[in-house]
Design a protein around this motif. Structure first.
Motif, PDB file in Angstrom:
ATOM      1  N   GLU A   3      40.349  30.593  42.736  1.00  0.00           N
ATOM      2  CA  GLU A   3      39.806  30.804  41.774  1.00  0.00           C
ATOM      3  C   GLU A   3      40.178  32.019  41.021  1.00  0.00           C
ATOM      4  O   GLU A   3      39.508  32.552  40.113  1.00  0.00           O
ATOM      5  CB  GLU A   3      38.230  30.550  41.597  1.00  0.00           C
ATOM      6  CG  GLU A   3      37.647  29.424  42.315  1.00  0.00           C
ATOM      7  CD  GLU A   3      37.726  28.278  41.524  1.00  0.00           C
ATOM      8  OE1 GLU A   3      37.069  28.439  40.482  1.00  0.00           O
ATOM      9  OE2 GLU A   3      38.184  27.210  41.775  1.00  0.00           O
ATOM     10  N   GLY A   4      40.990  32.896  41.703  1.00  0.00           N
ATOM     11  CA  GLY A   4      41.270  34.306  41.284  1.00  0.00           C
ATOM     12  C   GLY A   4      40.818  35.255  42.331  1.00  0.00           C
ATOM     13  O   GLY A   4      39.306  34.971  42.797  1.00  0.00           O
TER      14      GLY A   4
ATOM     15  N   SER B 241      39.986  38.755  41.506  1.00  0.00           N
ATOM     16  CA  SER B 241      39.534  39.777  41.195  1.00  0.00           C
ATOM     17  C   SER B 241      39.366  39.459  39.596  1.00  0.00           C
ATOM     18  O   SER B 241      40.560  39.154  38.919  1.00  0.00           O
ATOM     19  CB  SER B 241      39.953  40.991  41.634  1.00  0.00           C
ATOM     20  OG  SER B 241      39.189  42.292  41.013  1.00  0.00           O
ATOM     21  N   TYR B 242      38.177  39.903  38.839  1.00  0.00           N
ATOM     22  CA  TYR B 242      38.299  39.741  37.250  1.00  0.00           C
ATOM     23  C   TYR B 242      37.908  40.978  36.710  1.00  0.00           C
ATOM     24  O   TYR B 242      38.101  41.176  35.413  1.00  0.00           O
ATOM     25  CB  TYR B 242      37.025  38.722  36.841  1.00  0.00           C
ATOM     26  CG  TYR B 242      37.064  37.521  37.747  1.00  0.00           C
ATOM     27  CD1 TYR B 242      38.183  36.633  38.039  1.00  0.00           C
ATOM     28  CD2 TYR B 242      35.937  37.008  38.406  1.00  0.00           C
ATOM     29  CE1 TYR B 242      37.951  35.434  38.984  1.00  0.00           C
ATOM     30  CE2 TYR B 242      35.831  35.778  39.238  1.00  0.00           C
ATOM     31  CZ  TYR B 242      37.163  35.309  39.642  1.00  0.00           C
ATOM     32  OH  TYR B 242      37.070  34.116  40.499  1.00  0.00           O
TER      33      TYR B 242
ATOM     34  N   CYS C 231      30.795  38.451  38.132  1.00  0.00           N
ATOM     35  CA  CYS C 231      31.052  36.904  38.537  1.00  0.00           C
ATOM     36  C   CYS C 231      29.736  36.585  39.363  1.00  0.00           C
ATOM     37  O   CYS C 231      29.052  37.385  39.636  1.00  0.00           O
ATOM     38  CB  CYS C 231      32.083  36.983  39.454  1.00  0.00           C
ATOM     39  SG  CYS C 231      31.864  37.904  40.998  1.00  0.00           S
TER      40      CYS C 231
ATOM     41  N   ASN D  70      34.011  42.241  44.079  1.00  0.00           N
ATOM     42  CA  ASN D  70      35.102  41.121  43.784  1.00  0.00           C
ATOM     43  C   ASN D  70      34.678  39.637  44.514  1.00  0.00           C
ATOM     44  O   ASN D  70      34.160  39.695  45.805  1.00  0.00           O
ATOM     45  CB  ASN D  70      36.495  41.485  44.318  1.00  0.00           C
ATOM     46  CG  ASN D  70      36.751  41.581  45.679  1.00  0.00           C
ATOM     47  OD1 ASN D  70      36.758  40.747  46.303  1.00  0.00           O
ATOM     48  ND2 ASN D  70      36.447  42.860  46.284  1.00  0.00           N
TER      49      ASN D  70
END
Ligand SMILES: *Cc1c(COP(=O)(O)O)cnc(C)c1O
Length: 427
Positions: free
Chosen positions: A83-84, A86-87, A91, A303
């Motif tokens: 789902e990735g 790090s944004y 989260c 993260n």
């Protein structure tokens, strides 16, 4: 034991990294060996690039309480990664880990997640200084709180004289702000407070010291710290980076029913990925930005990968009897090690607390930093090398603790005792 491939790789490592490593203890200097280069971890075992197998009592220095490569932790990491990674934005998983931590620690109303124990301890003292409006901190000889400047200071020649930095590069003006007291010696703390009480922002302590080998707090020591700090309006910080989810679900403060003002965590809460945390009472934590004015930030803080590993680990630790069965395995092991040493007529002091233990090569009881220093480190180095040959990986320093994980089996314990006997035969 064939170690040619490790030797080759380590020569290359030294070319590109200072000392060939990214953290000093990994260089094996105090046991007089070149380090092994590790290829894989699985359960209670690690494997080096030469395909030697070892029963591992380092467990990445504490995080791996479930052992290497626990299937549910790995699955959680993989699922999160899809789902990735790090944004740089909120989260859901960080909220979940924060909730798990606050629910486990009654003294933590709120928590800030960071990327290492060093960062946690460094941030906690900034917050303590801001909250109290004072500059000085008290730490204990032999305790470790990461490598921020304020902590790289040991006692001078006499107590209450100026401290000495343990590394070049620490500004003199900071050295003056750290007072160093003796672990398990409340009198040394009382003296520091008599001299500088109104200027002391916080006392930071490992409530079970696990960075000078394992040294348990004596009855009344932690209670005394709580009492003195409250009396002077200083904060008490428990550095539970190792002990946090190690001695029980909720750390030493839960076991002893002592409420520190701030707590630092790390290691286990990241399930083997980089995580740290600091937290405590609402009125103190509300000073942290952006709610308050004390700045602290992190690009990769919270993260999803690290959060997933932490959450999956903490969930396993909630199982009934988890801590009892882990401690009883460690107890069985240390009792049998004690017998082995006695049978070989070799002096040792074995300290244990839950699944942490240390084998000290000394004739004395070990209860503070001075008694730790009575150890015969050359004998430990010899023991270490023999033990490695016999397939058991202990910490490559007399002053580090052994970690037992849930992955260690009764068979591992039997094989460890056999290896120790072999190692002692040729000491
Ligand atoms: C390991 C440790 C730290 C530092 O944590 P890092 O993640 O290595 O920065 C701080 N305090 C204690 C008690 C530790 O054992």
């Amino acid at each position: 034991m064939d170690i040619r491939k490790s030797e080759q790789l380590f020569r290359k490592a030294q070319k590109y990294m200072p000392g060939g490593v990214n953290s000093p203890v990994r260089a094996f200097k105090s046991v007089g060996l070149d380090p092994l280069v590790i290829k894989k971890g699985q359960g209670s075992k690690i494997y080096d690039v030469n395909d030697n197998e070892f029963i591992d009592y380092v467990c990445s220095w504490g995080p791996l309480i479930l052992g290497h490569c626990h299937p549910e932790v790995i699955e959680a990491i993989c699922a999160a990664a899809r789902e990735g990674t790090s944004y740089g934005a909120c989260c859901e998983k960080e909220i979940e880990l924060a909730q798990l931590i606050c629910e486990a620690f009654p003294a933590m109303d709120k928590v800030r997640l960071v990327n290492s124990g060093t960062e946690a301890a460094m941030s906690a003292i900034r917050l303590a200084r801001a909250y109290t409006g004072r500059d000085k901190i008290v730490k204990f000889e032999g305790c470790y709180h990461g490598h921020a400047d304020s902590f790289l200071i040991k006692a001078g020649s006499g107590m209450l004289t100026a401290g000495v930095p343990t590394s070049p590069g620490v500004p003199k003006s900071l050295v003056e702000q750290t007072l160093v007291c003796r672990f398990n010696d409340l009198d040394s703390v009382k003296k520091a407070f008599m001299q500088s009480g109104p200027n002391i922002a916080a006392v930071i302590v490992e409530p079970i010291a696990a960075n000078m080998g394992l040294v348990n707090p004596q009855p009344g020591f932690l209670e005394g710290l709580r009492e003195i700090t409250s009396r002077y309006g200083s904060l008490l910080i428990f550095d539970e980076v190792i002990t946090g989810f190690r001695v029980c679900y909720g750390g030493v403060q839960t076991l002893k029913n002592i409420k520190p003002d701030l707590t630092t965590l790390g290691k286990i809460i990241g399930g083997g990925l980089p995580v740290g945390a600091y937290g405590g009472k609402k009125e103190i934590m509300n000073r942290v930005a952006p709610e308050g004015d004390v700045y602290q930030a992190g690009t990769l803080s919270g993260n999803p990968l690290a959060m997933a590993a932490g959450i999956a680990s903490l969930q396993k630790l909630q199982a009934n009897d988890f801590y009892e069965s882990l401690a009883s395995k460690a107890c069985d092991l240390t009792e049998r090690l004690q017998s082995s040493f006695a049978a070989h007529d070799i002096n040792c002091a074995i300290n244990r607390n839950s699944s942490l233990f240390s084998v000290f090569f000394t004739e004395q009881k070990v209860y503070d930093y001075e008694s730790v220093l009575s150890c015969d480190t050359r004998k430990y180095a010899l023991f270490y090398r023999n033990l490695l040959q016999a397939g058991v990986y202990f910490p490559p320093s007399q002053f580090e603790v052994c970690f037992v994980s849930a992955a260690h089996s009764d068979e591992d314990v039997d094989n460890t005792v056999k290896a120790v006997n072999k190692a002692l035969d040729i000491i």
